[in-house]
Design a protein around this motif. Structure first.
Motif, PDB file in Angstrom:
ATOM      1  N   GLY A  80       0.796  -1.222   0.000  1.00 22.79           N
ATOM      2  CA  GLY A  80       0.000   0.000   0.000  1.00 22.79           C
ATOM      3  C   GLY A  80       0.830   1.274   0.000  1.00 22.79           C
ATOM      4  O   GLY A  80       0.355   2.333  -0.382  1.00 22.79           O
ATOM      5  N   ILE A  81       2.060   1.162   0.440  1.00 26.45           N
ATOM      6  CA  ILE A  81       2.889   2.353   0.547  1.00 26.45           C
ATOM      7  C   ILE A  81       4.078   2.208  -0.387  1.00 26.45           C
ATOM      8  O   ILE A  81       4.732   1.172  -0.416  1.00 26.45           O
ATOM      9  CB  ILE A  81       3.395   2.513   1.999  1.00 26.45           C
ATOM     10  N   GLY A  82       4.329   3.268  -1.142  1.00 26.85           N
ATOM     11  CA  GLY A  82       5.452   3.223  -2.081  1.00 26.85           C
ATOM     12  C   GLY A  82       6.506   4.235  -1.698  1.00 26.85           C
ATOM     13  O   GLY A  82       6.552   4.716  -0.551  1.00 26.85           O
ATOM     14  N   SER A  83       7.312   4.597  -2.675  1.00 27.17           N
ATOM     15  CA  SER A  83       8.417   5.502  -2.377  1.00 27.17           C
ATOM     16  C   SER A  83       7.928   6.875  -1.933  1.00 27.17           C
ATOM     17  O   SER A  83       8.701   7.662  -1.377  1.00 27.17           O
ATOM     18  CB  SER A  83       9.301   5.650  -3.606  1.00 27.17           C
ATOM     19  N   SER A  84       6.646   7.157  -2.153  1.00 25.99           N
ATOM     20  CA  SER A  84       6.163   8.499  -1.789  1.00 25.99           C
ATOM     21  C   SER A  84       6.304   8.788  -0.307  1.00 25.99           C
ATOM     22  O   SER A  84       6.405   9.940   0.089  1.00 25.99           O
ATOM     23  CB  SER A  84       4.695   8.661  -2.168  1.00 25.99           C
ATOM     24  N   ILE A  85       6.314   7.736   0.518  1.00 29.86           N
ATOM     25  CA  ILE A  85       6.424   8.024   1.953  1.00 29.86           C
ATOM     26  C   ILE A  85       7.826   8.537   2.273  1.00 29.86           C
ATOM     27  O   ILE A  85       8.014   9.305   3.228  1.00 29.86           O
ATOM     28  CB  ILE A  85       6.066   6.800   2.823  1.00 29.86           C
ATOM     29  N   TRP A 143      -1.627  10.788   6.301  1.00 31.08           N
ATOM     30  CA  TRP A 143      -1.231   9.382   6.165  1.00 31.08           C
ATOM     31  C   TRP A 143      -1.783   8.590   7.355  1.00 31.08           C
ATOM     32  O   TRP A 143      -1.246   7.562   7.736  1.00 31.08           O
ATOM     33  CB  TRP A 143       0.294   9.254   6.094  1.00 31.08           C
ATOM     34  N   TYR A 191      -8.271   2.883   2.362  1.00 29.22           N
ATOM     35  CA  TYR A 191      -7.637   1.664   1.845  1.00 29.22           C
ATOM     36  C   TYR A 191      -8.414   0.408   2.243  1.00 29.22           C
ATOM     37  O   TYR A 191      -8.443  -0.573   1.513  1.00 29.22           O
ATOM     38  CB  TYR A 191      -6.225   1.538   2.424  1.00 29.22           C
ATOM     39  N   THR A 202       2.860   8.598  -8.225  1.00 29.05           N
ATOM     40  CA  THR A 202       3.941   7.967  -7.458  1.00 29.05           C
ATOM     41  C   THR A 202       5.259   7.934  -8.220  1.00 29.05           C
ATOM     42  O   THR A 202       6.299   8.371  -7.727  1.00 29.05           O
ATOM     43  CB  THR A 202       3.540   6.512  -7.112  1.00 29.05           C
ATOM     44  N   TYR A 254      -4.850  14.353  -1.374  1.00 29.08           N
ATOM     45  CA  TYR A 254      -4.439  13.110  -0.712  1.00 29.08           C
ATOM     46  C   TYR A 254      -5.553  12.067  -0.717  1.00 29.08           C
ATOM     47  O   TYR A 254      -5.316  10.903  -1.028  1.00 29.08           O
ATOM     48  CB  TYR A 254      -3.987  13.377   0.724  1.00 29.08           C
ATOM     49  N   TRP A 282      -5.784  10.493  -3.921  1.00 26.69           N
ATOM     50  CA  TRP A 282      -4.636   9.630  -4.219  1.00 26.69           C
ATOM     51  C   TRP A 282      -4.790   8.273  -3.502  1.00 26.69           C
ATOM     52  O   TRP A 282      -4.555   7.214  -4.073  1.00 26.69           O
ATOM     53  CB  TRP A 282      -3.364  10.344  -3.784  1.00 26.69           C
ATOM     54  N   TRP A 283      -5.198   8.329  -2.239  1.00 26.85           N
ATOM     55  CA  TRP A 283      -5.440   7.064  -1.522  1.00 26.85           C
ATOM     56  C   TRP A 283      -6.577   6.298  -2.193  1.00 26.85           C
ATOM     57  O   TRP A 283      -6.549   5.080  -2.307  1.00 26.85           O
ATOM     58  CB  TRP A 283      -5.788   7.316  -0.049  1.00 26.85           C
ATOM     59  N   TYR A 315      -5.745   4.187  -5.248  1.00 22.03           N
ATOM     60  CA  TYR A 315      -5.034   2.964  -4.893  1.00 22.03           C
ATOM     61  C   TYR A 315      -5.931   1.978  -4.134  1.00 22.03           C
ATOM     62  O   TYR A 315      -5.602   0.798  -4.011  1.00 22.03           O
ATOM     63  CB  TYR A 315      -3.840   3.294  -3.992  1.00 22.03           C
ATOM     64  N   THR A 335       5.371  -1.799  -4.672  1.00 20.83           N
ATOM     65  CA  THR A 335       4.016  -1.321  -4.934  1.00 20.83           C
ATOM     66  C   THR A 335       3.625  -1.645  -6.374  1.00 20.83           C
ATOM     67  O   THR A 335       2.525  -2.102  -6.648  1.00 20.83           O
ATOM     68  CB  THR A 335       3.933   0.197  -4.689  1.00 20.83           C
TER      69      THR A 335
HETATM   70  N1  NM2 Z   1      -0.428   6.869  -1.120  1.00 21.73           N
HETATM   71  C1  NM2 Z   1      -0.246   6.047   0.058  1.00 21.73           C
HETATM   72  O1  NM2 Z   1       3.508   6.223  -3.841  1.00 21.73           O
HETATM   73  C2  NM2 Z   1       3.119   5.558  -2.920  1.00 21.73           C
HETATM   74  O2  NM2 Z   1       3.678   5.581  -1.836  1.00 21.73           O
HETATM   75  C3  NM2 Z   1       1.928   4.722  -3.144  1.00 21.73           C
HETATM   76  C4  NM2 Z   1       0.613   6.594  -2.103  1.00 21.73           C
HETATM   77  C5  NM2 Z   1      -1.744   6.597  -1.668  1.00 21.73           C
HETATM   78  C6  NM2 Z   1      -0.383   8.258  -0.739  1.00 21.73           C
HETATM   79  C7  NM2 Z   1       0.729   5.131  -2.429  1.00 21.73           C
END
Ligand code: NM2
Length: 533
Positions: free
Chosen positions: A98-103, A141, A149, A205, A324, A327-328, A331, A426
């Motif tokens: 569920g979480i990618g490099s964006s975190i 987040w 999610y 992402t 946000y 974006w969630w 996904y 992801t």
């Molecule tokens: N979310 C969690 O890029 C990512 O980390 C994938 C992004 C939806 C903000 C999900």
């Protein structure tokens, strides 16, 4: 069955038509394209921001209700089904998918935007702005995000493990509400919208992650930061997750998830111990308090006076919270499919609370450690993050913050590798799920290999295009515009779960027991009388 019969051609072609219908005009008319998208964005967030905000809050309320009601006691699987995964690996897989490099990106730098442009009319760079800077990332987040999610996982897991129908399509999960219409164009439209949404979200992402990885590579090797390097890196990332997706859930995806977890522990542990440990701990705890205190204010804030002249218009809710949630949202059906798959043997309540609690706690750790380290550098004057960011951009600022640490070369290297793996874990599951949705059947549990590979590369088309035309604003818009229709799909998914489970609970003799096993139901929702388990 040969390939032709397995592929769900209307869905497959429908998704490609929309994808090329959007990207080709953007390639040939980038400026007009960006203008049109921005206008769509302004229209959407200006008029329908309230729908996104409501959807977020209602998802949370709905899930809490379900968790603590009879529905929450239903076990996903029969009486003798044990949990397929222990809580630790369950949480790790959930997080990796569920979480990618964006975190890594937003965890490091989100505070800087709030510090300069705070919410609720606070003075930029004031004490109040600092408090919101450390808190708002955790909100975006946090529990609402994870509720978004979790919601689609309910009907999917329910049909998968309770009614024992392998459902790998979003349209199928809405069958109790839409009945036979799912088999017609409406079903195709729903699946195509989901695929398109996921491509938009994935685009956001990749297009955020790639410049950050490029800056990391530049710092380590001196390769120039230009479009060529970025495109090369994007293709390299695609190749990695394509291989991982090709090799399947058990090998590729699992190996990368494990590696991911160890590297995360190393980076967060290192910054916590060698960075300002006390400041990080205190600010994180204080932020949790502020979040709890202001939770409803944050989750409903829409700045209604902004369009009336004489009142300030910060654009904060649209640029951040609405963006946000969208974006969630894009996904969410994909993560729902994934969460459902790994939750066999849990009760619905365990699945809901597990996702929301582990997910939120994980994000708090990232934002608490990464963000507060940067904030500390800024406030103590050790490194002027804002000045650097405003001059060189956020991706470069992220790497520059890491360079303030001891043994920074190693840290930047691990961070860059971590970002690549986070992207891969992801995207491999995303291309896996996309292939599953564009197939009529999923023989042996896995979608076809060439098909998984196909979607892996297709996922890259949109971000490459976006990267060539755009700025952050256009990127953010990709999620918002493609997320809009999914609001309605969320509603249908919730309704569908309630309809099916209420019906089964009524028929169940275990109405009052602490864990409910649904063992039998006489009719399915299309009226076929052959649905005995
Ligand atoms: N979310 C969690 O890029 C990512 O980390 C994938 C992004 C939806 C903000 C999900």
């Amino acid at each position: 069955m040969n390939n032709n019969n397995i592929i769900d051609w209307p869905t497959f072609i429908g998704a490609l038509v929309i994808l090329f219908g959007v990207t080709i005009p953007l390639i040939f008319f980038p400026e007009v394209g960006a203008e049109v998208i921005n206008a769509a964005n302004t229209f959407m967030t200006g008029n329908f921001g309230v729908l996104f905000i409501l959807m977020g809050l209602l998802s949370l309320v709905f899930l809490l209700y379900v968790a603590f009601s009879r529905h929450g006691k239903i076990k996903l699987g029969g009486r003798d089904t044990n949990r397929e995964f222990g809580s630790f690996s369950w949480a790790a897989m959930l997080f990796s998918a569920g979480i990618g490099s964006s975190i890594l990106y937003w965890g490091m730098i989100e505070w800087a935007y709030y510090y300069q442009g705070p919410p609720f009319g606070a003075e930029p760079e004031s004490h109040e702005a600092i408090e919101f800077a450390a808190t708002y990332g955790i909100f975006h987040w946090g529990p609402i995000a994870w509720a978004i999610y979790t919601l689609p996982a309910l009907p999917i897991a329910y049909f998968f493990y309770v009614r024992k129908k392998p459902v790998l399509k979003i349209s199928e999960a809405i069958r109790p509400v839409l009945g036979k219409y799912v088999d017609g164009p409406l079903g195709v439209i729903i699946d195509v919208l989901f695929i398109f949404g996921l491509m938009g979200g994935a685009g956001t992402t990749l297009a955020l992650g790639t410049p950050m990885i490029t800056e990391g590579v530049n710092d380590l090797t001196g390769l120039p930061v230009n479009l060529g390097t970025q495109a090369g890196i994007m293709l390299l990332c695609t190749a990695i997750f394509a291989v991982s997706s090709y090799s399947g859930l058990q090998r590729g995806i699992k190996v990368l998830s494990d590696l991911n977890l160890w590297l995360v522990l190393f980076i967060l542990g290192f910054i916590f111990l060698f960075g300002p440990t006390v400041f990080i701990s205190e600010t994180t705890i204080t932020s949790i308090g502020i979040l709890l205190d202001d939770f409803f204010r944050m989750s409903t804030w829409l700045e209604p006076l902004a369009n009336i002249s004489g009142f300030p218009n910060t654009g904060f809710p649209e640029a951040w919270t609405v963006f946000y949630w969208a974006w969630w949202l894009v996904y969410a059906p994909f993560v729902g499919l994934f969460v459902a798959r790994i939750s066999r043997g849990r009760t619905i309540k365990e699945m809901i609370l597990g996702t929301m609690i582990y997910g939120t706690v994980g994000c708090i750790l990232f934002f608490g450690v990464l963000g507060n380290y940067g904030l500390y550098l800024q406030l103590t004057g050790t490194f002027d993050v804002l000045a650097f960011m405003n001059e060189h951009g956020a991706p470069a600022a992220i790497i520059a913050i890491l360079n303030q640490l001891p043994i920074s070369t190693l840290i930047v290297a691990v961070f860059t590798i971590l970002a690549i793996i986070f992207l891969a874990t992801t995207f491999d599951s995303a291309s896996y799920i996309l292939a599953a949705v564009a197939q009529k059947t999923v023989q042996g549990g896995d979608p076809l290999r060439w098909h998984r590979l196909f979607w892996a590369f297709t996922l890259c088309i949109m971000p490459l295009t976006l990267m060539f035309i755009g700025d952050l604003e256009t990127l953010q818009t990709a999620s918002i515009v493609s997320g809009f229709p999914i609001i309605f799909i969320m509603f249908l998914l919730a309704w569908s779960f309630m309809k099916a489970s209420t019906k089964d609970l009524k028929a169940s003799r275990e109405y009052r027991s602490p864990t409910i096993f649904i063992t039998q139901h006489k009719t399915d929702d299309t009226g076929n009388k052959n649905n005995k388990l």
